[in-house]
Design an enzyme around this catalytic site. Structure first.
Site, mmCIF file in Angstrom:
data_model
loop_
_atom_site.group_PDB
_atom_site.id
_atom_site.type_symbol
_atom_site.label_atom_id
_atom_site.label_comp_id
_atom_site.label_asym_id
_atom_site.label_seq_id
_atom_site.Cartn_x
_atom_site.Cartn_y
_atom_site.Cartn_z
ATOM 1 C CE LYS A 56 70.013 30.819 29.724
ATOM 2 N NZ LYS A 56 69.639 31.285 31.089
ATOM 3 C CB SER B 250 70.103 27.938 33.042
ATOM 4 O OG SER B 250 69.684 29.275 32.898
ATOM 5 C CB SER C 80 70.291 31.415 35.094
ATOM 6 O OG SER C 80 69.727 30.202 35.528
#
Lengths: 482, 96, 491
Positions: free
Chosen positions: C80, C155, C179
């Protein structure tokens, strides 16, 4: 109306740890800009702080030296404000539970003691430094600014007093005493001119005898004890004039201009007081249990106040006491070593403040660059006490030892400075002098004491100055009475 | 609960330059969110200690040891403006 | 299987170890898959072809030397983009960090590298991890491989999309309010948020420091365990890093749930949950009961307030965490006559609307006169949430709920009203507040053929029981052979 001034002092002390408060960057003054920085102290994305354990030990030591309560559990907060020299735009500081609170420091001015209460001692990190370019280096006229983050993250201890001081002289005495304590603890370079110890003062006026506090003004940028005293004297006069003119004091921060000798108002941040403190989630609470606290307490050296009492009892003069108890002199360690080895404190103090200090100044060397030890001083003092060295010769030997010529015995031998105090060894020379000066000998026998000095001088001359004049004088007395 | 926000003041504190329209827009949104968030005020919390760390830990320290810093070229490599080994910024309005 | 990228991590690792597959072959297949899918998915912000090829070559050489470093050796991983990577652009999905190249690796990234993993690239996310759909990315959203007209969740939506599509075998995500778990749920994957402190946060670009945790997104529970075992561990660079023992989680797999006490959280398994999700969830609970679990309903009354507390605590922390983006040392700068003006303009330009909103919200919640009413009160509610969990765990070993109240939603359907987006996280936020681990396991498809996730929560450091139950959920629902239609169509 007559006014009295009320003063509180905020002191910032940069700790002289090897590494910074929350990262491993070196703490070093005077390095090239931005060479002692890393992801943590540059506030790079993702970096996290980790607390330097030694900084915690040292703030506890400061707190204990100031008779503070040490919090069993304290925590760090974030103090939020934007400034270009602050890498994260928040400062890791402490808020509701500082490491130390509620202490006191006793000072003395004009022979009168004042007990200054310490509100709190808390731990935080320093900011970077900015250079304002153009406009003569003044912020308001600058073309741009340059930022160096070497200082960012240096451990900073803030010591806040209650408003217990009432004169600039007391403020200075407080600052000097605190400076001595910090140096004695060995936790900071405490150099005012380099900013590793900084004093800010809060000053207000109130009608004499009143208990209320007036509007306070913060005065910053005093780089010496003298400028602290001068700035406060100026500020008190300024506020007195403002009140006398029927105007009101504005709560503000004023900057001391050393050259002009005045304080000037600073442009303040619009929302300066809304720091939005909240507990620092990247750090866990600090717990100082009794075992740790008492261990730190045991390692605290004798503090200046106790030292002054002891030195006075040892018969030292006020100047020696001031220098040797101040914590900032390398002479203190030598003095303590020599006395511990059995030397006479007064003699050693006189030599250290006299000969040794003069030598260091003359040769522009540091004490640590010389070979002088406490044992040397003790040995030298023994030779002197035994009469083997005259006062003058002892000082010459001391210079020799400082210059690395050897230990006192060796130097005295090599420089041929051992004085003759043995009566047997001297009697031949005395007889010779008396034989050469029959007139003076007769006056001596007639009880003319004034002639002794002349005869002693003659003995000194023929012994090349090595005779102990006291012994010679005594022997001459004996001859007179014989 | 009616929420009243001085959004211009909040934006200055947060140092975000917003137009009047943006201020109005964000102000209205925040009021809506805060009306929901104000639910926290309905729960009785007398005598409840606040939690700032999910796990009870204390004394995470590092020893006072130096680790190598970044070299200056790297430290300054991402700077929008660098000058003589420094980060360069426009002049500042506020004094510290 | 048509491509090695569709193997599980365990399968690929075995093939690599046995020499049936090289790290280079696996990487090239992964990059090929990205070529096929990225135009539609936009799972990655950066694909590091050069770095990944070098790492794959190094992994092969090491294997040739007999130097095999474990189950992630040669495995393509997506990271990420809020975890910093030395020398590789890291933006956190924000324009304020466009072009930013960090000088160091996050500790979790360094752990991947030393385990021999091949970092394919940096996956997309909502800006600074603030969002539940990737629609807040400063570089455009990612799409869901199950239906490219829908969000992958967020996210960590890019991480989930990449693993679901096969452009990574496994991915790292970060979870502040769900997330990792929510995008895993929406993309038919296993996503796990470890106990706070188990994985170092050093190098994770902070959103809300007391809630953030890095964890794996994988195709199976076993793959999640494998990845967690590599990235978990004490880190002296993170003061909140756990200092105790790290057990072997793998041994808890395959033990079944006979006698395990499972509590269904009433407040998270009723009102507000989509009927398809609820019915799949209930079926899975029944299946667990059939294999010997002891099921009970548990009420956690503070759950109702958890979302509100979260939406004060997280913005408050983020308002300080994001203050460092000021145009002075790195990232975007928008010129101004003074440094104050420069910073205010830079932040206005560089932050997207959701980030600006949360920074403003957090600033307000901490400001003079409002701290006690908002932030202070939220922290006390956090204490009550923890107490609720503690009470519940006295009677049950794990708590379960749906992961997300709904399956993947269409782009734009929740962007107009920030509150409606915040409600997406209602089931996942409580674990972040309480600090314990949570995992989402795919159990079924809804009537639109979209994945449904099942959440297991455990007390802090209860990973062993968590994985034990999660593996059984996986087994009794027989999910793991399902692949998204995009992969079926493209491969």
């Amino acid at each position: 109306m007559k006014y009295e001034s009320v003063i509180g002092i905020e002191t910032h002390v940069e700790l002289a740890t090897d590494s910074k408060m929350f990262c491993g960057c070196p703490v070093r003054f005077g390095a090239d800009p931005n060479t002692n920085v890393c992801p943590v102290c540059l506030g790079l994305p993702g970096a996290l702080p980790v607390t330097n354990e030694k900084a915690i030990e040292w703030i506890v030591a400061i707190g204990l030296a100031l008779e503070c309560d040490i919090a069993h559990r304290s925590q760090f907060h974030r103090k939020n404000y934007f400034y270009a020299d602050q890498p994260k735009n928040y400062q890791i500081s402490q808020y509701d539970v500082p490491v130390c609170s509620g202490g006191a420091l006793e000072i003395e001015t004009g022979g009168r003691p004042t007990r200054v209460r310490i509100n709190r001692v808390h731990m935080e990190e320093d900011t970077g430094k900015m250079i304002h370019v153009g406009g003569g280096g003044r912020i308001k006229d600058a073309d741009h600014s340059l930022v160096d983050f070497n200082r960012a993250g240096v451990p900073l201890v803030e010591i806040v007093t209650e408003p217990d001081l009432s004169t600039p002289q007391q403020a200075r005495a407080f600052a000097q005493e605190l400076h001595s304590i910090v140096l004695t603890l060995g936790v900071s370079d405490a150099k005012l001119e380099e900013g590793s110890m900084r004093f800010d003062a809060n000053v207000s006026l109130r009608p004499s005898g009143s208990e209320d506090l007036g509007t306070k003004v913060e005065v910053k940028n005093m780089n010496s004890f003298r400028s602290l005293e001068r700035a406060l004297t100026y500020e008190i006069e300024r506020q007195t004039a403002v009140l006398a003119a029927g105007d009101r004091i504005i709560q503000e921060t004023r900057h001391w201009d050393e050259g002009a000798g005045v304080t000037e108002g600073m442009r303040s941040k619009e929302e300066s007081s809304d720091y939005r403190y909240f507990p620092e989630p990247d750090l866990v609470p600090v717990e100082v249990d009794e075992t740790w606290r008492e261990d730190i307490r045991r390692r605290i050296p004798e503090l200046p106040a106790a030292r002054r009492v002891r030195y006075a009892a040892q018969g030292l003069d006020p100047d020696s006491i001031a220098v040797l108890s101040g914590g900032g002199s390398a002479l203190t360690g030598l003095f303590e070593d020599a006395v511990a080895a059995g030397a006479d404190p007064k003699v050693i103090a006189n030599w250290l403040l006299g000969e040794v200090t003069a030598y260091l100044r003359r040769e522009t060397v540091d004490l640590s660059e010389t070979a002088l030890t406490g044992e040397h001083l003790r040995d030298l003092e023994r030779l002197y006490a035994a009469g083997d060295l005259s006062s003058t010769a002892a000082k010459q030997v001391l210079a020799g030892v400082l210059a690395g010529e050897g230990n006192p015995g060796e130097v005295a031998e090599a420089r041929d400075l051992i004085q003759i105090s043995d009566a047997g060894a001297l009697s031949a020379q005395i007889d010779q002098v008396l034989a050469d000066h029959p007139e003076e000998y007769q006056r001596l026998r007639d009880g003319d004491a004034k002639v002794i000095g002349y005869l002693v001088g003659q003995v000194m001359r023929i012994t090349g100055g090595k005779a102990d004049p006291k012994v010679v004088s005594g022997l001459l007395q004996e001859k007179a009475e014989a | 609960m009616a929420i009243d926000i001085d959004i211009a003041y909040v934006a200055r504190l947060a140092r975000i330059e917003l137009s009047d329209e943006e201020l109005e827009h964000y102000g209205a949104q925040l009021e809506g969110i805060l009306e929901h968030a104000a639910l926290v005020q309905q729960l009785p919390t007398q005598g409840v200690e606040p939690t700032s760390h999910p796990l009870p830990m204390v004394n995470s320290f590092r020893p006072d040891e130096v680790t190598p810093p970044l070299d200056r070229e790297t430290a300054l490599s991402q700077a929008p403006q660098a000058d003589g080994g420094h980060f360069r910024v426009p002049p500042t309005l506020e004094e510290e | 299987m048509s491509s090695p990228v569709d193997l599980t991590l365990a399968g690929a690792a075995a093939a690599l170890r046995d020499g049936q597959l090289s790290a280079r072959e696996l990487l090239e297949a992964t990059l090929d898959r990205a070529v096929l899918t990225e135009a539609e998915l936009h799972a990655y912000l950066t694909i590091d072809h050069q770095g990944a090829r070098a790492a794959a070559a190094a992994a092969d050489e090491a294997i040739a030397r007999g130097d095999h470093t474990g189950p992630l050796h040669g495995i393509p991983v997506a990271v990420k983009d809020n975890m910093v990577t030395a020398g590789l652009e890291t933006t956190a999905g924000s324009q304020i960090l466009a072009g930013y190249v960090p000088p160091y690796d996050a500790t979790a990234v360094a752990a991947l590298r030393s385990a021999g993993a091949v970092i394919v690239g940096k996956s997309n996310l909502d800006e600074f991890a603030m969002g539940s759909s990737t629609e807040n990315s400063g570089y455009g959203p990612s799409a869901n491989p199950w239906d490219t007209g829908r969000v992958p969740g967020g996210s960590s939506g890019g991480s989930a999309a990449a693993v679901a599509a096969g452009s990574a075998q496994v991915a790292l995500g970060s979870d502040t309010g769900g997330s990792i778990r929510q995008p895993a749920s929406l993309c038919g994957l296993v996503g796990m948020k470890p106990t706070y402190g188990l994985v170092s946060r050093y190098g994770l670009i902070a959103f809300a420091s007391s809630l953030d945790q890095i964890g794996p997104i994988a195709r199976t529970v076993e793959d999640a365990v494998t990845t967690l075992e590599v990235i978990a561990g004490h880190d002296p660079l993170d003061a909140t890093s756990y200092r105790g023992a790290y057990p072997d989680y793998r041994s808890s797999l395959g033990r079944g749930v006979d006698g395990v006490r499972i509590g269904v959280v009433s407040e998270l398994a009723g009102e507000g949950i989509h009927p398809d999700v609820l019915s799949a969830f209930r079926s899975a609970v029944d299946a667990l009961a059939d294999t010997g679990a002891i099921i009970s309903e548990v009420s956690l009354p503070s759950m109702e307030y958890a979302l509100s507390a979260y939406y004060l605590i997280a913005p408050a922390e983020c308002s300080a965490n994001l203050a460092r983006f000021d145009g002075v040392r790195y990232g975007l700068r928008v010129d101004g006559a003074t440094v104050e003006e420069m910073t205010a303009r830079t932040r206005a330009e560089g932050f997207g609307p959701e980030v600006a909103r949360r920074v403003l919200l957090g600033t307000y919640a901490l400001s003079a006169g409002y701290y006690e009413a908002f932030y202070g009160q939220a922290q006390k509610v956090r204490t009550l949430v923890i107490q609720d969990f503690t009470r519940a765990y006295a009677h049950v070993d794990v708590l379960v709920s749906p992961t997300s109240p709904m399956t993947a939603f269409e782009f734009g359907s929740r962007t107009a009203d920030p509150l409606s987006m915040y409600l997406v996280d209602v089931c996942t936020i409580p674990s972040n507040l309480a600090g314990g681990p949570g995992i989402s396991v795919p159990i079924d498809l809804d009537t639109s053929n979209l994945p449904i996730g099942f959440q297991v929560m455990a007390p802090p450091l209860g990973e062993e029981t968590l994985f034990r139950v999660a593996a059984e959920v996986e087994r009794v629902t027989a999910w793991n052979d399902r692949r998204p239609p995009l992969v079926e169509a493209r491969s």
